[in-house]
Design a protein around this motif. Structure first.
Motif, PDB file in Angstrom:
ATOM      1  N   GLY A  10       0.837  -1.191   0.000  1.00 44.30           N
ATOM      2  CA  GLY A  10       0.000   0.000   0.000  1.00 44.30           C
ATOM      3  C   GLY A  10       0.871   1.241   0.000  1.00 44.30           C
ATOM      4  O   GLY A  10       2.099   1.169   0.181  1.00 44.30           O
ATOM      5  N   GLU A  11       0.216   2.370  -0.199  1.00 35.76           N
ATOM      6  CA  GLU A  11       0.938   3.643  -0.228  1.00 35.76           C
ATOM      7  C   GLU A  11       1.363   4.027   1.189  1.00 35.76           C
ATOM      8  O   GLU A  11       0.609   3.825   2.143  1.00 35.76           O
ATOM      9  CB  GLU A  11      -0.005   4.713  -0.798  1.00 35.76           C
ATOM     10  N   SER A  33      -7.062   1.024   4.375  1.00 41.83           N
ATOM     11  CA  SER A  33      -7.491  -0.076   3.508  1.00 41.83           C
ATOM     12  C   SER A  33      -6.639  -1.325   3.736  1.00 41.83           C
ATOM     13  O   SER A  33      -7.143  -2.450   3.677  1.00 41.83           O
ATOM     14  CB  SER A  33      -7.408   0.350   2.034  1.00 41.83           C
ATOM     15  N   VAL A  34      -5.362  -1.123   3.999  1.00 49.39           N
ATOM     16  CA  VAL A  34      -4.472  -2.266   4.237  1.00 49.39           C
ATOM     17  C   VAL A  34      -4.697  -2.814   5.651  1.00 49.39           C
ATOM     18  O   VAL A  34      -4.829  -4.024   5.863  1.00 49.39           O
ATOM     19  CB  VAL A  34      -2.989  -1.863   4.039  1.00 49.39           C
ATOM     20  N   VAL A  35      -4.784  -1.912   6.604  1.00 47.51           N
ATOM     21  CA  VAL A  35      -4.944  -2.332   8.004  1.00 47.51           C
ATOM     22  C   VAL A  35      -6.259  -3.094   8.182  1.00 47.51           C
ATOM     23  O   VAL A  35      -6.309  -4.146   8.817  1.00 47.51           O
ATOM     24  CB  VAL A  35      -4.916  -1.098   8.943  1.00 47.51           C
ATOM     25  N   ASP A  36      -7.315  -2.568   7.564  1.00 51.68           N
ATOM     26  CA  ASP A  36      -8.637  -3.176   7.752  1.00 51.68           C
ATOM     27  C   ASP A  36      -8.754  -4.553   7.109  1.00 51.68           C
ATOM     28  O   ASP A  36      -9.658  -5.319   7.423  1.00 51.68           O
ATOM     29  CB  ASP A  36      -9.733  -2.242   7.201  1.00 51.68           C
ATOM     30  N   ASN A  37      -7.848  -4.849   6.185  1.00 53.58           N
ATOM     31  CA  ASN A  37      -7.893  -6.144   5.503  1.00 53.58           C
ATOM     32  C   ASN A  37      -7.093  -7.244   6.191  1.00 53.58           C
ATOM     33  O   ASN A  37      -7.039  -8.371   5.691  1.00 53.58           O
ATOM     34  CB  ASN A  37      -7.356  -5.992   4.080  1.00 53.58           C
ATOM     35  N   LEU A  38      -6.463  -6.913   7.296  1.00 52.84           N
ATOM     36  CA  LEU A  38      -5.667  -7.947   7.985  1.00 52.84           C
ATOM     37  C   LEU A  38      -6.561  -9.110   8.393  1.00 52.84           C
ATOM     38  O   LEU A  38      -7.662  -8.890   8.905  1.00 52.84           O
ATOM     39  CB  LEU A  38      -5.033  -7.355   9.246  1.00 52.84           C
ATOM     40  N   PRO A  39      -6.104 -10.340   8.197  1.00 56.84           N
ATOM     41  CA  PRO A  39      -6.902 -11.482   8.652  1.00 56.84           C
ATOM     42  C   PRO A  39      -7.050 -11.450  10.179  1.00 56.84           C
ATOM     43  O   PRO A  39      -6.181 -10.911  10.874  1.00 56.84           O
ATOM     44  CB  PRO A  39      -6.066 -12.690   8.231  1.00 56.84           C
ATOM     45  N   ALA A  40      -8.122 -12.039  10.650  1.00 60.85           N
ATOM     46  CA  ALA A  40      -8.431 -11.980  12.083  1.00 60.85           C
ATOM     47  C   ALA A  40      -7.328 -12.594  12.941  1.00 60.85           C
ATOM     48  O   ALA A  40      -7.102 -12.168  14.074  1.00 60.85           O
ATOM     49  CB  ALA A  40      -9.754 -12.678  12.344  1.00 60.85           C
ATOM     50  N   ASP A  41      -6.632 -13.594  12.396  1.00 59.70           N
ATOM     51  CA  ASP A  41      -5.635 -14.246  13.245  1.00 59.70           C
ATOM     52  C   ASP A  41      -4.305 -13.490  13.308  1.00 59.70           C
ATOM     53  O   ASP A  41      -3.402 -13.886  14.035  1.00 59.70           O
ATOM     54  CB  ASP A  41      -5.401 -15.700  12.792  1.00 59.70           C
ATOM     55  N   ILE A  42      -4.192 -12.402  12.560  1.00 56.97           N
ATOM     56  CA  ILE A  42      -2.987 -11.574  12.699  1.00 56.97           C
ATOM     57  C   ILE A  42      -3.343 -10.427  13.643  1.00 56.97           C
ATOM     58  O   ILE A  42      -3.905  -9.409  13.241  1.00 56.97           O
ATOM     59  CB  ILE A  42      -2.476 -11.070  11.334  1.00 56.97           C
ATOM     60  N   GLY A  43      -3.041 -10.650  14.899  1.00 62.54           N
ATOM     61  CA  GLY A  43      -3.421  -9.683  15.924  1.00 62.54           C
ATOM     62  C   GLY A  43      -2.346  -8.651  16.164  1.00 62.54           C
ATOM     63  O   GLY A  43      -1.359  -8.569  15.426  1.00 62.54           O
ATOM     64  N   SER A 233      -1.503  -1.606 -11.023  1.00 58.69           N
ATOM     65  CA  SER A 233      -2.726  -1.713 -10.232  1.00 58.69           C
ATOM     66  C   SER A 233      -2.374  -2.135  -8.823  1.00 58.69           C
ATOM     67  O   SER A 233      -1.696  -3.132  -8.619  1.00 58.69           O
ATOM     68  CB  SER A 233      -3.662  -2.749 -10.845  1.00 58.69           C
ATOM     69  N   SER A 234      -2.864  -1.386  -7.836  1.00 55.67           N
ATOM     70  CA  SER A 234      -2.496  -1.693  -6.462  1.00 55.67           C
ATOM     71  C   SER A 234      -3.139  -2.983  -5.976  1.00 55.67           C
ATOM     72  O   SER A 234      -2.786  -3.498  -4.934  1.00 55.67           O
ATOM     73  CB  SER A 234      -2.894  -0.548  -5.532  1.00 55.67           C
ATOM     74  N   SER A 235      -4.118  -3.489  -6.710  1.00 55.09           N
ATOM     75  CA  SER A 235      -4.776  -4.702  -6.238  1.00 55.09           C
ATOM     76  C   SER A 235      -4.108  -5.966  -6.788  1.00 55.09           C
ATOM     77  O   SER A 235      -4.507  -7.068  -6.477  1.00 55.09           O
ATOM     78  CB  SER A 235      -6.243  -4.698  -6.649  1.00 55.09           C
ATOM     79  N   ALA A 236      -3.086  -5.766  -7.586  1.00 53.91           N
ATOM     80  CA  ALA A 236      -2.461  -6.934  -8.198  1.00 53.91           C
ATOM     81  C   ALA A 236      -1.630  -7.711  -7.185  1.00 53.91           C
ATOM     82  O   ALA A 236      -1.165  -7.179  -6.202  1.00 53.91           O
ATOM     83  CB  ALA A 236      -1.570  -6.502  -9.354  1.00 53.91           C
ATOM     84  N   ALA A 237      -1.464  -8.980  -7.448  1.00 48.90           N
ATOM     85  CA  ALA A 237      -0.643  -9.821  -6.592  1.00 48.90           C
ATOM     86  C   ALA A 237       0.819  -9.539  -6.896  1.00 48.90           C
ATOM     87  O   ALA A 237       1.137  -8.931  -7.912  1.00 48.90           O
ATOM     88  CB  ALA A 237      -0.954 -11.284  -6.881  1.00 48.90           C
ATOM     89  N   PRO A 238       1.720  -9.977  -6.025  1.00 52.54           N
ATOM     90  CA  PRO A 238       3.130  -9.745  -6.278  1.00 52.54           C
ATOM     91  C   PRO A 238       3.560 -10.298  -7.629  1.00 52.54           C
ATOM     92  O   PRO A 238       3.249 -11.430  -7.962  1.00 52.54           O
ATOM     93  CB  PRO A 238       3.821 -10.485  -5.124  1.00 52.54           C
ATOM     94  N   SER A 239       4.247  -9.471  -8.393  1.00 52.35           N
ATOM     95  CA  SER A 239       4.615  -9.905  -9.724  1.00 52.35           C
ATOM     96  C   SER A 239       6.031 -10.426  -9.723  1.00 52.35           C
ATOM     97  O   SER A 239       6.990  -9.681  -9.832  1.00 52.35           O
ATOM     98  CB  SER A 239       4.511  -8.718 -10.686  1.00 52.35           C
ATOM     99  N   THR A 240       6.157 -11.679  -9.491  1.00 53.12           N
ATOM    100  CA  THR A 240       7.480 -12.277  -9.521  1.00 53.12           C
ATOM    101  C   THR A 240       7.424 -13.447 -10.486  1.00 53.12           C
ATOM    102  O   THR A 240       6.369 -13.850 -10.954  1.00 53.12           O
ATOM    103  CB  THR A 240       7.900 -12.828  -8.144  1.00 53.12           C
ATOM    104  N   ALA A 241       8.591 -13.963 -10.710  1.00 50.99           N
ATOM    105  CA  ALA A 241       8.646 -15.128 -11.583  1.00 50.99           C
ATOM    106  C   ALA A 241       8.343 -16.396 -10.785  1.00 50.99           C
ATOM    107  O   ALA A 241       8.499 -17.497 -11.264  1.00 50.99           O
ATOM    108  CB  ALA A 241      10.034 -15.233 -12.202  1.00 50.99           C
ATOM    109  N   ALA A 242       7.922 -16.209  -9.551  1.00 49.26           N
ATOM    110  CA  ALA A 242       7.717 -17.359  -8.685  1.00 49.26           C
ATOM    111  C   ALA A 242       6.685 -18.303  -9.250  1.00 49.26           C
ATOM    112  O   ALA A 242       5.630 -17.889  -9.681  1.00 49.26           O
ATOM    113  CB  ALA A 242       7.268 -16.887  -7.301  1.00 49.26           C
TER     114      ALA A 242
END
Ligand SMILES: Cc1cc2nc3c(=O)[nH]c(=O)nc-3n(C[C@H](O)[C@H](O)[C@H](O)COP(=O)(O)O)c2cc1C
Ligand SMILES: Nc1ncnc2c1ncn2[C@@H]1O[C@H](COP(=O)(O)OP(=O)(O)O)[C@@H](O)[C@H]1O
Length: 252
Positions: A10-11, A33-43, A233-242
């Motif tokens: 995120g920015e 937007s990033v903080v609010d999307n944290l999964p519940a188990d990441i406290g 696009s900020s919603s894109a997944a990490p763009s690696t060759a992985a």
């Protein structure tokens, strides 16, 4: 924590100027937007992992996830300290992180060894500090009362002004502590020991992160997954060759 490793980006937005940079530990803030999307188990707590700014190199990082005192403990924040010395600030840049492990819970001021002091004690201390400074013959007349002598930022100064009369502002190196790490002068007040305890705790976190990220599994995770370029696009997944199954697709 089943959500780890967790990827997000995120920015970098402005924080609250509590002065962590002045203490040598700048922390880059993510937007809601990033903080609010944290999964519940990441406290809340302190995490370690990898980070990169824009399309830059990948560095080790430590992150604090906590409740922001500025919002009276109603707002969670994610603050990343990248373990690298940057030439300049990077507000507005895209920060990409992958949190790979958990270090410790967020400590309360009390557990960090804070001494709670009464306002009357603070006033007494302040008066003593003003007097001691006014007696220093090695300082010029002006600098005996120069508020900037202690490197207070305008933000910190205005916070001080809001809570104390101008005469007490001379007592700044102590007050700086309060500005940075308490949620205002009306709250309980901490001593300089608090800052030292917090800095020590964060330094220990940094050392732990440095050591853990040298482990083969973490180095592999970085190699396999890390984003080498920021997508438009900020919603894109990490763009690696992985192409391995470890590719991190969660978060933003
Ligand atoms: C690695 C790390 C560990 C931290 N641990 C704690 C903690 O245990 N307790 C706490 O109250 N704050 C902790 N913090 C939060 C700092 O107090 C916080 O980053 C600072 O107040 C933010 O200042 P800023 O708004 O100027 O960026 C930690 C921060 C970092 C980077
Ligand atoms: N190593 C670093 N890790 C994180 N942020 C850094 C680092 N070096 C410089 N910065 C900059 O410092 C900013 C954070 O400074 P800080 O004093 O915590 O202020 P703020 O209250 O605006 O977050 C970041 O947003 C970033 O632009």
């Amino acid at each position: 924590m089943k959500s780890l490793p967790y990827f997000c980006r995120g920015e970098v937005i402005r924080g609250f100027g509590r002065g962590s940079k002045e203490l040598g530990i700048p922390t880059a803030n993510f937007p809601d937007s990033v903080v609010d999307n944290l999964p519940a188990d990441i406290g809340t707590g302190i995490y370690y992992g990898w980070a990169c700014v824009g399309n830059g190199d990948v560095y080790k990082m430590v992150m604090s996830i906590g409740w922001n005192p500025y919002y009276k403990n109603t707002k969670k924040s994610m603050e990343t300290h990248v373990i690298h010395t940057f030439k300049e600030d990077f507000y507005g840049e895209i920060l990409s992180v992958v949190m790979v492990g958990y270090i410790r819970p967020e400590r309360s001021y009390d557990s960090l060894g804070m001494t709670t002091l009464s306002h009357s004690y603070i006033h007494a201390y302040t008066q003593t500090a003003i007097f001691a400074r006014s007696q220093r013959s090695d300082l010029s007349q002006a600098s005996r009362f120069d508020l900037y002598y202690f490197s207070l930022t305008p933000t910190l100064l205005s916070t001080l002004y809001a809570h104390y009369s101008d005469i007490t502002l001379v007592f700044v190196h102590f007050a700086h502590t309060l500005c940075v790490f308490s949620d205002g002068f009306s709250a309980s007040l901490s001593s300089l020991f608090l800052v030292e305890a917090l800095i020590t705790a964060i330094s220990n976190d940094i050392e732990e992160a440095k050591a853990k990220l040298e482990l083969p599994e973490h180095l592999k995770l970085r190699k396999d997954n890390f984003f080498t370029s920021v997508p438009s696009s900020s919603s894109a997944a990490p763009s690696t060759a992985a192409s391995t199954s470890q590719t991190i697709m969660n978060g933003h």
